[in-house]
Motif scaffolding. Sequence first.
Motif, PDB file in Angstrom:
ATOM      1  N   ILE A  88      25.582 -12.352  28.718  1.00 45.65           N
ATOM      2  CA  ILE A  88      24.466 -11.616  29.330  1.00 45.65           C
ATOM      3  C   ILE A  88      24.631 -10.103  29.205  1.00 45.65           C
ATOM      4  N   ARG A  89      25.809  -9.621  28.891  1.00 47.61           N
ATOM      5  CA  ARG A  89      26.011  -8.180  28.685  1.00 47.61           C
ATOM      6  C   ARG A  89      26.205  -7.846  27.203  1.00 47.61           C
ATOM      7  N   ASN A  90      26.304  -8.864  26.371  1.00 49.04           N
ATOM      8  CA  ASN A  90      26.675  -8.680  24.972  1.00 49.04           C
ATOM      9  C   ASN A  90      27.900  -7.767  24.870  1.00 49.04           C
ATOM     10  N   ALA A  91      28.891  -8.074  25.707  1.00 46.00           N
ATOM     11  CA  ALA A  91      30.071  -7.213  25.814  1.00 46.00           C
ATOM     12  C   ALA A  91      31.320  -8.084  25.964  1.00 46.00           C
ATOM     13  N   TYR A  92      32.469  -7.428  25.931  1.00 46.57           N
ATOM     14  CA  TYR A  92      33.741  -8.157  25.874  1.00 46.57           C
ATOM     15  C   TYR A  92      34.645  -7.747  27.024  1.00 46.57           C
ATOM     16  N   THR A  93      35.456  -8.705  27.466  1.00 40.61           N
ATOM     17  CA  THR A  93      36.359  -8.456  28.582  1.00 40.61           C
ATOM     18  C   THR A  93      37.682  -9.167  28.290  1.00 40.61           C
ATOM     19  N   PRO A  94      38.818  -8.585  28.713  1.00 45.35           N
ATOM     20  CA  PRO A  94      40.086  -9.268  28.431  1.00 45.35           C
ATOM     21  C   PRO A  94      40.210 -10.555  29.245  1.00 45.35           C
ATOM     22  N   CYS A  95      40.942 -11.532  28.704  1.00 45.10           N
ATOM     23  CA  CYS A  95      41.176 -12.779  29.440  1.00 45.10           C
ATOM     24  C   CYS A  95      42.161 -12.500  30.573  1.00 45.10           C
TER      25      CYS A  95
END
Length: 159
Positions: A88-95
Motif C-alpha cells: 500500500i506504500r509501494n515502499a520497503y521496510t527491513p524484516c
Amino acid sequence: MSIERRNAGSKKASAALLSRAERLCHDKNLRFTPMRRRVLAELAASTEPLTAYDLADRVREEKRVAPVTVYRALEFLLDAKLIHRIVIRNAYTPCDHAPHHDATPVFLVCTHCGSVEEIPSETFQHDLSETIAEIGFEPKSRVFEIEGECARCHASSDR
Ligand SMILES: [Zn+2]
Ligand SMILES: [Zn+2]
C-alpha cells in the motif's frame, strides 16, 4: 514493540540487521555489494518504509544513482528475506524477525507517523489457508496490510 526498538535503538537494530545480512551472504555464497549494504542500512535507519526513489536520493554520492540500480539491490534483499515490500506504500521496510520466517507477516501501517510494525500471522494463516483450499482457490501471493494509528500516535491523539 519492534518499532519502539527501531526508534530507540536504530543504530543497534541496523547493526544487527547488517551483520545478519553479512552472515547470510557468506553462508549462501552471495555477494553483499556496497550498494546492497547501503540500501539495507538506509532502510534499517529509517523509521518508515522508503520507496526506491527515496532510496535513490539517499544513496547517491557524487553522481546520481539510477533507480534501476536501487531496484536490483532491493530485489536481492527481498529474495534474501532481509526486507519486505509494503504494497500500500509501494515502499520497503527491513524484516524485524531474525533469522527467517516462511509465513507472510501482517503489517500494521500507521497513517500518522508512517511507522510499520511486523506481526506474525501463522495462526490465522492456517485457518485462512483451509478456507481458501475448501473454495478451491489457488493463491499466488498474499498481502496482509492494515492501516490505522500506532499505539504512540493513538495515545497522543487521545489527549
Ligand atoms: Zn519479516
Ligand atoms: Zn504512528
